[in-house]
Write a protein that holds these residues in place. Structure first.
Motif, PDB file in Angstrom:
ATOM      1  N   LEU A   1      22.312 -27.815 -10.863  1.00 28.67           N
ATOM      2  CA  LEU A   1      23.614 -28.440 -10.592  1.00 28.67           C
ATOM      3  C   LEU A   1      23.534 -29.952 -10.398  1.00 28.67           C
ATOM      4  O   LEU A   1      24.525 -30.559  -9.978  1.00 28.67           O
ATOM      5  CB  LEU A   1      24.226 -27.807  -9.327  1.00 28.67           C
TER       6      LEU A   1
ATOM      7  N   HIS B   1      24.417 -32.296 -18.364  1.00 29.24           N
ATOM      8  CA  HIS B   1      25.425 -32.125 -17.307  1.00 29.24           C
ATOM      9  C   HIS B   1      26.798 -31.841 -17.928  1.00 29.24           C
ATOM     10  O   HIS B   1      27.505 -30.927 -17.512  1.00 29.24           O
ATOM     11  CB  HIS B   1      25.483 -33.380 -16.441  1.00 29.24           C
TER      12      HIS B   1
ATOM     13  N   CYS C   1      28.976 -28.436 -17.310  1.00 26.28           N
ATOM     14  CA  CYS C   1      30.090 -28.525 -16.361  1.00 26.28           C
ATOM     15  C   CYS C   1      31.412 -28.285 -17.089  1.00 26.28           C
ATOM     16  O   CYS C   1      31.535 -28.520 -18.285  1.00 26.28           O
ATOM     17  CB  CYS C   1      30.114 -29.872 -15.648  1.00 26.28           C
TER      18      CYS C   1
END
Length: 283
Positions: free
Chosen positions: A186, A211, A215
């Protein structure tokens, strides 16, 4: 057992509806349906929070004290009371209690994390780092709320980064990444920032793209990191497009002092004169 879970569900719904007195009574009813110490501590803590919500601080404190006295051999009793002390901003008392808990229950992960979080909020990040390092030195750690060593390494990375120790931050985050599947990590955005500080824009670009891949929503901060990486690599058109996309989200753009150097080529070519609402952090 089914009656127990039904009562717990009912009590939680009443809490969500702010029916705290009724929730208290249902939680109290559920206590007779279990002998599990952990469950009983959680239920009693829930009852205490219901009392707190209706403005009964004395009864709240009494119930938390009862938890501590009746379950002295269970570290969760200290966890729930410490959270209450933190809510009351009694940080010193919470810190002392958690420090004692770590000595008494060296394998219980959650109190390490709670103490580290408290120290971080108290702007004592160096102490928070030492607490997490102590946790990692234990041969065995009981998982707290699904949290394990990978999360400690990630939190260490965040703490190191906030202190400007970017090499240690990068090393910690990479250790955390090795412990999970790629899609479960994360902290690719923070990892990208670490790579930028380490003068490694290629890996920064890979990290921030990863990322974005995983996401669900792209925020301006993510696009600014992407733009910084592109600028470092001389890809000014891509960087400009990233910033325009970030600008379009809120019709404005806030850039930090650390962005100045990376965006110097765009400053020189007049790109920022095309955008009206730009706010720069003072260096």
């Amino acid at each position: 057992m089914s009656s127990f879970f039904s009562l717990i569900r009912e009590a939680k719904i009443l809490e969500e509806e702010k029916e705290f007195t009724r929730a208290f009574n249902v939680y109290a009813q559920s206590e007779s349906h279990t002998k599990n110490e952990s469950a009983l501590i959680k239920i009693k803590a829930k009852k205490a929070w219901c009392l707190y919500a209706v403005g009964n601080p004395r009864e709240t404190e009494t119930l938390f004290q009862d938890i501590i006295q009746n379950y002295p051999s269970h570290p969760l009793s200290i966890t729930v009371y410490s959270r209450y002390l933190i809510k009351l901003k009694k940080f010193k008392s919470a810190k002392i209690l958690l420090q004692k808990s770590i000595i008494q229950f060296p394998s219980y992960l959650e109190n390490y994390l709670l103490l580290a979080s408290l120290l971080k909020d108290m702007e004592r990040s160096e102490e928070a780092i030492e607490v997490l390092k102590k946790a990692l030195s234990q041969d065995h750690l009981s998982n707290g709320r699904g949290i394990d060593r990978k999360d400690i390494w990630a939190e260490l990375g965040s703490l190191y980064f906030s202190r400007g120790d970017f090499n240690s931050a990068l090393a910690s985050l990479k250790k955390s990444l090795k412990m999970v599947e790629p899609e479960e990590f994360l902290h690719y955005d923070l990892l990208a920032l670490c790579y930028l500080e380490a003068e490694d824009p290629e890996n920064a670009l890979i990290s921030i793209r990863t990322h974005i891949q995983f996401c669900k929503e792209i925020d301006p901060e993510t696009l600014i990191i992407l733009a910084r990486a592109h600028c470092r690599l001389g890809k000014l058109e891509e960087a400009a497009n990233n910033l325009i996309q970030a600008y379009s989200i809120e019709d404005s753009l806030y850039l930090k002092a650390t962005d100045f150097i990376d965006f110097a080529p765009l400053l020189r070519n007049g790109f920022f004169t095309t955008l009206e609402n730009i706010e720069w952090e003072e260096p």
